[in-house]
Design an enzyme around this catalytic site. Sequence first.
Site, short mmCIF file in Angstrom:
data_model
loop_
_atom_site.label_atom_id
_atom_site.label_comp_id
_atom_site.label_asym_id
_atom_site.label_seq_id
_atom_site.Cartn_x
_atom_site.Cartn_y
_atom_site.Cartn_z
N ASP A 1 2.04 -6.75 -9.05
CA ASP A 1 2.38 -5.88 -10.17
C ASP A 1 3.38 -6.62 -11.07
O ASP A 1 4.04 -7.57 -10.63
CB ASP A 1 2.99 -4.59 -9.61
N ASP B 1 5.69 -4.91 -14.04
CA ASP B 1 6.92 -4.20 -14.39
C ASP B 1 7.67 -3.72 -13.15
O ASP B 1 7.09 -3.09 -12.26
CB ASP B 1 6.60 -3.01 -15.29
N ARG C 1 2.10 8.19 -23.41
CA ARG C 1 3.23 7.34 -23.77
C ARG C 1 2.88 6.36 -24.88
O ARG C 1 3.67 6.14 -25.81
CB ARG C 1 3.72 6.58 -22.53
N ASP D 1 5.57 -1.69 -6.85
CA ASP D 1 6.67 -0.75 -6.65
C ASP D 1 6.33 0.70 -6.96
O ASP D 1 7.06 1.61 -6.58
CB ASP D 1 7.87 -1.15 -7.51
#
Length: 300
Positions: free
Chosen positions: A90, A92, A135, A246
């Site tokens: 991943d 970010d 978003r 995460d």
Amino acid sequence: MDHVATLIANPRLAPLGAALAATASAALRHAGAVVAPAEWLAEAEACDVPFGRLPADAALTALRAALGHAPVDIATQPAPGRRKALLVADMDSTMITSESLDELAVRAGVGDAVKAITARSMNGEIDFRESLKIRVAMLEGLPVAALEEVARHITPTPGAATLIATMRASGAYTVLVTGGFTFFSARVCRRLGIDRDVANVLDIADGKLTGRLVEPILTRDGKRTTLLGIAAERRVPLDATLAVGDGANDLEMIAAAGLGVAFRARPIVASSARTRVDHGDLTALLFLQGYSRRDFRDAA
């Protein structure tokens, strides 16, 4: 010994000592294992405790019960095949320290609203695809110059460059897979030397964001599909793959990999993943594979 337990600490905050390694060995013996002497991968930071005659899950339970008070990451796994041939990571809050979408939102004047949605999405409280569309829609009209500014401030997570350089030097293939955007993932790949990126594409017209994404949108299932697809493409068995992330959109990818790691993860991910890193930096993924500190490579 057919299994190994790995203990990893942050030596700057709480060094790993011989006493803790001895406690781990004693806990394994008490649970019924045959235990070999500890092998240090890095002084005060990481060690392996080889063991046999005890399943990995039973060993992990025993170690967490004995060491749960200590600021140390604990993992157990079969000893053969520890070094992985494919890394899927991943971006970010994993390979970089920030959430790039949240940083864009700050510059669009909607930072608080977007950050709240991001937190709920990463905790698995709302659907990732729909939350992402919402978003991105809030960024309509943001100039590309703002994306360039965010890109200039991207900071790799400590250990990220060493992780990539070391695994590539050993012949592994590395992939950045993110629900974030190619605008950033391509730059992160170039900076860290990652082989490939798979990400979402922001729609841009006349130098500004339109508030839309280019289909198809990469979702949590898409991350798992990417792992499986690249493993098949490169003829890498799944047990020779490593995935790290995460957030809730990483859960399927982590579960599918031979070694799936929750890195400083959201509670839903930390509680679901069998292996987690809460204290070490990204070089912990090298220790988990049996690399010692002397094996580490610097980024080119």
